[in-house]
Write a protein that holds these residues in place. Structure first.
Motif, PDB file in Angstrom:
ATOM      1  N   TRP A 139     -13.857 -45.811  23.589  1.00 29.95           N
ATOM      2  CA  TRP A 139     -13.842 -45.053  24.851  1.00 29.95           C
ATOM      3  C   TRP A 139     -12.408 -44.881  25.366  1.00 29.95           C
ATOM      4  N   ARG A 189     -10.773 -41.338  25.907  1.00 30.99           N
ATOM      5  CA  ARG A 189     -10.469 -40.900  27.280  1.00 30.99           C
ATOM      6  C   ARG A 189      -9.012 -40.439  27.360  1.00 30.99           C
ATOM      7  N   GLY A 191     -21.877 -31.889  31.801  1.00 27.08           N
ATOM      8  CA  GLY A 191     -21.219 -30.939  32.682  1.00 27.08           C
ATOM      9  C   GLY A 191     -21.952 -29.644  32.945  1.00 27.08           C
ATOM     10  N   ARG A 217     -25.463 -49.397  35.211  1.00 22.89           N
ATOM     11  CA  ARG A 217     -24.618 -50.268  34.399  1.00 22.89           C
ATOM     12  C   ARG A 217     -25.489 -51.430  33.931  1.00 22.89           C
ATOM     13  N   ARG A 249     -14.391 -45.023  34.839  1.00 19.10           N
ATOM     14  CA  ARG A 249     -15.376 -44.113  34.256  1.00 19.10           C
ATOM     15  C   ARG A 249     -15.669 -42.930  35.170  1.00 19.10           C
ATOM     16  N   CYS A 305     -15.930 -39.282  36.614  1.00 18.85           N
ATOM     17  CA  CYS A 305     -16.200 -38.059  35.860  1.00 18.85           C
ATOM     18  C   CYS A 305     -14.896 -37.398  35.397  1.00 18.85           C
TER      19      CYS A 305
HETATM   20  C1  HEM Z   1     -20.957 -31.250  39.984  1.00 18.22           C
HETATM   21  C2  HEM Z   1     -20.803 -31.528  38.702  1.00 18.22           C
HETATM   22  C3  HEM Z   1     -20.704 -32.914  38.135  1.00 18.22           C
HETATM   23  C4  HEM Z   1     -21.147 -34.096  38.650  1.00 18.22           C
HETATM   24  C5  HEM Z   1     -21.886 -34.327  39.967  1.00 18.22           C
HETATM   25  C6  HEM Z   1     -20.781 -35.133  37.715  1.00 18.22           C
HETATM   26  C7  HEM Z   1     -21.018 -36.475  37.917  1.00 18.22           C
HETATM   27  C8  HEM Z   1     -20.575 -37.475  37.073  1.00 18.22           C
HETATM   28  C9  HEM Z   1     -20.670 -38.874  37.346  1.00 18.22           C
HETATM   29  C10 HEM Z   1     -21.283 -39.485  38.597  1.00 18.22           C
HETATM   30  C11 HEM Z   1     -20.108 -39.526  36.313  1.00 18.22           C
HETATM   31  C12 HEM Z   1     -19.867 -41.025  36.215  1.00 18.22           C
HETATM   32  C13 HEM Z   1     -21.087 -41.749  35.690  1.00 18.22           C
HETATM   33  C14 HEM Z   1     -20.897 -43.230  35.661  1.00 18.22           C
HETATM   34  O1  HEM Z   1     -19.917 -43.798  36.147  1.00 18.22           O
HETATM   35  O2  HEM Z   1     -21.827 -43.853  35.145  1.00 18.22           O
HETATM   36  C15 HEM Z   1     -19.690 -38.548  35.341  1.00 18.22           C
HETATM   37  C16 HEM Z   1     -19.120 -38.825  34.113  1.00 18.22           C
HETATM   38  C17 HEM Z   1     -18.772 -37.871  33.205  1.00 18.22           C
HETATM   39  N1  HEM Z   1     -18.753 -36.516  33.395  1.00 18.22           N
HETATM   40 FE1  HEM Z   1     -19.341 -35.553  35.048  1.00 18.22          FE
HETATM   41  N2  HEM Z   1     -20.144 -34.557  36.645  1.00 18.22           N
HETATM   42  C18 HEM Z   1     -20.067 -33.205  36.868  1.00 18.22           C
HETATM   43  C19 HEM Z   1     -19.475 -32.266  36.053  1.00 18.22           C
HETATM   44  C20 HEM Z   1     -18.922 -32.533  34.826  1.00 18.22           C
HETATM   45  C21 HEM Z   1     -18.306 -31.559  33.957  1.00 18.22           C
HETATM   46  C22 HEM Z   1     -18.147 -30.076  34.314  1.00 18.22           C
HETATM   47  C23 HEM Z   1     -17.949 -32.201  32.818  1.00 18.22           C
HETATM   48  C24 HEM Z   1     -17.269 -31.676  31.579  1.00 18.22           C
HETATM   49  C25 HEM Z   1     -16.886 -30.462  31.395  1.00 18.22           C
HETATM   50  C26 HEM Z   1     -18.322 -33.598  32.972  1.00 18.22           C
HETATM   51  C27 HEM Z   1     -18.125 -34.568  32.024  1.00 18.22           C
HETATM   52  C28 HEM Z   1     -18.323 -35.913  32.244  1.00 18.22           C
HETATM   53  C29 HEM Z   1     -18.054 -36.935  31.245  1.00 18.22           C
HETATM   54  C30 HEM Z   1     -17.574 -36.695  29.824  1.00 18.22           C
HETATM   55  C31 HEM Z   1     -18.317 -38.164  31.852  1.00 18.22           C
HETATM   56  C32 HEM Z   1     -18.140 -39.550  31.238  1.00 18.22           C
HETATM   57  C33 HEM Z   1     -16.748 -40.061  31.602  1.00 18.22           C
HETATM   58  C34 HEM Z   1     -16.443 -41.441  31.069  1.00 18.22           C
HETATM   59  O3  HEM Z   1     -17.337 -42.288  31.008  1.00 18.22           O
HETATM   60  O4  HEM Z   1     -15.266 -41.667  30.752  1.00 18.22           O
HETATM   61  N3  HEM Z   1     -18.896 -33.756  34.205  1.00 18.22           N
HETATM   62  N4  HEM Z   1     -19.961 -37.290  35.836  1.00 18.22           N
END
Ligand code: HEM
Length: 502
Positions: free
Chosen positions: A150, A154, A311, A379, A442, A444
């Motif tokens: 990861w 990242r 996403g 988690r 972590r 987003c």
């Molecule tokens: C309104 C839109 C979005 C919301 C509300 C959202 C919400 C979240 C949340 C809450 C997490 C963290 C989850 C955790 O900590 O367990 C997350 C992780 C992530 N999101 Fe989003 N997201 C959105 C849009 C996007 C978009 C547009 C992308 C990619 C183009 C994306 C890619 C990711 C990825 C890859 C993770 C994992 C990150 C990691 O663990 O390093 N998200 N998202």
């Protein structure tokens, strides 16, 4: 929040995956280099451990235990309506302990506990059971991986969600929404959620693969819709459900195969071409870290699927709820329309000037507060640990109820009311109380991308149409992985301006 303020650098330092639990004032890490120009559109996620401690130290946290059936525990009320169970039980206590199929679950919604789990003791918590169940399909993309893989991924991916890259994506977003609006007519009734799904799906396809020919886009789009529309069953019954000869499981398997094949084909074709930097696939394929690490084709495939997974629907839901709220609040809608119209009349373009729209931005933030698409985050404790005055055994499942956090009257006065003003010229909310995108290492990776996509999408729609509610009753929602409307949200479009500018 100023990007270089101590608060902000604490956020960035916390994201660098350091094992230290003490806040650090290291300057902006390579992981989350929040671009200055985008700071104003980001959700205010103030983060200062000492400030948060000070403000909350005088409030002892309360805990309750839910009684359940032998072995099943609270599984039945949970499967019927998890959101109601969460919000009702969290009304009486900050922490709720329950048993589900023999496992211990700790439900949290107090900022102090959230800070412990997601930031201070982050190394004592791993990926949730639900996310890990997706690994057989989505592999080890960013969402489902942990540890060294990861961390490497990242740092490799993060630059592609930074300032320069986002500017390129803005034009794609604007082009996509303009094309979609070309199919909308005055007085038509729009089923908002599928329309917004189409917008975010086309955006992610265009950003990843460039502008593919319409047929491919259509096939990919249909596969994405089938795969991600049925994730609920997938999570519950995998791997059994996929093997059963139901029509739904067959079409799901076919869609996974189409998606898999399309992505692998796109990767294979690109490997034979010189680097062009023309789209995200190309950038990811040729990205490398300082120590020479690059992605294998398998990892690339997993990351692309993960971007669709994480996403696509989330961003569409944010927009769906924002449009619903604007239809319910015509006076706010008028303010958004006025600021967008003023920008366009001054010769501004949405793709370049979306950071100059405070009302549009505030509406997006407030919609994400009231209807956080990721309404609960999970988690699993990977060590015996503790929250203040509460032991947490290795293996305990942690569920953080973001929905309840965002509607807690202790942090948001009049919490159920739509008030975008909260985000305009007002002090930011208390630390760890606004988490639509999570927080900590972590957080987003697509948060800036999603904010930009939402602001550009919303502004473009309101530059041309007024949206009117067609039903009086507030829509019900279904809370499973995401917070979706249970029944269609249909809005009437009233065209007041042709779409030749902006
Ligand atoms: C309104 C839109 C979005 C919301 C509300 C959202 C919400 C979240 C949340 C809450 C997490 C963290 C989850 C955790 O900590 O367990 C997350 C992780 C992530 N999101 Fe989003 N997201 C959105 C849009 C996007 C978009 C547009 C992308 C990619 C183009 C994306 C890619 C990711 C990825 C890859 C993770 C994992 C990150 C990691 O663990 O390093 N998200 N998202």
């Amino acid at each position: 929040m100023e990007p270089n303020s101590p608060r902000c650098s604490s956020i960035h330092a916390s994201m660098a995956g350091s094992r230290s639990t003490a806040p650090s004032n290291r300057s902006i890490s390579a992981f989350i280099a929040a671009p200055f120009a985008f700071a104003s559109i980001l959700p205010a996620i103030p983060y200062s451990i000492s400030e948060a401690r000070h403000a909350m130290s005088d409030m002892p946290l309360t805990e309750t235990t839910l009684k359940g059936l032998p072995f099943l525990g609270s599984a039945i009320p949970l499967s019927r309506d998890a959101l109601s169970l969460f919000t009702t039980s969290l009304q009486d206590a900050d922490r709720v302990r329950m048993r589900v199929f023999g496992r211990t679950v700790l439900l949290l919604s107090h900022p102090q506990d959230i800070e412990e789990v997601l930031v201070r003791r982050r190394d004592e918590y791993g990926r949730s059971a639900e996310i890990l169940k997706l690994q057989p399909i989505f592999g080890k993309g960013l969402l489902a991986s942990d540890g060294d893989l990861w961390r490497k991924q990242r740092s490799l991916l993060q630059p592609n969600f930074g300032h320069a890259a986002l500017k390129e994506y803005a034009a794609q977003m604007h082009k996509t929404i303009a094309r979609l609006m070309g199919t909308w007519n005055d007085d038509a009734v729009l089923d908002v959620h599928p329309a917004m799904m189409q917008y975010t799906r086309e955006v992610i396809c265009a950003v990843l693969f460039g502008d593919p020919v319409a047929g491919e886009q259509q096939q990919l789009g249909e596969a994405v819709t089938t795969v991600f529309g049925d994730l609920r069953s997938e999570i519950l019954y995998l791997p059994l459900w996929r093997r059963l000869p139901f029509k739904r499981s067959r079409s799901w398997n076919q869609a996974v195969a189409v998606l898999d094949r399309s992505i692998r084909t796109a990767i294979g074709q690109r490997r034979n071409l010189p680097p062009s930097g023309s789209d995200l696939l190309d950038l990811l394929m040729h990205a490398s870290t300082a120590d020479g690490y690059t992605m294998s084709d398998e990892q690339l495939r997993d990351e692309i699927l993960t971007f669709f997974l994480a996403g696509h629907e989330t961003a569409a839901l944010g927009l769906t709820w924002a449009l619903h709220l604007l239809a319910q609040h015509p006076a706010v809608q008028q303010k958004v329309t006025e600021e967008v119209t003023a920008l366009l009349n001054d010769g501004g373009s949405l793709a370049e000037s979306f950071t100059k729209l405070p009302w549009t931005t505030a509406v997006v933030k407030e919609a994400l507060r009231l209807y956080p698409p990721v309404w609960s985050m999970g988690r699993r404790a990977v060590a015996n640990t503790e929250l203040e005055s509460a032991p947490v055994e290795n293996g305990t499942d942690i569920w953080i109820c973001v929905y309840r956090l965002h509607r807690d009257p202790r942090w948001y006065p009049d919490p159920h009311t739509f008030e975008p003003e909260r985000w305009i010229d007002a002090p930011p909310p208390r630390s760890f109380t606004y988490l639509p995108f999570g927080i900590g290492p972590r957080v987003c990776i697509g948060q800036h991308f999603a904010m930009m996509e939402s602001i550009i999408g919303l502004a473009a729609i309101l530059s041309r149409f007024r949206v009117e509610a067609t039903a009086k009753a507030a829509p019900e929602f279904s809370a499973w992985i995401t917070l979706r409307p249970k029944t269609p949200i249909r809005l009437r479009l009233r065209e007041f301006r042709d779409n030749t500018r902006g």
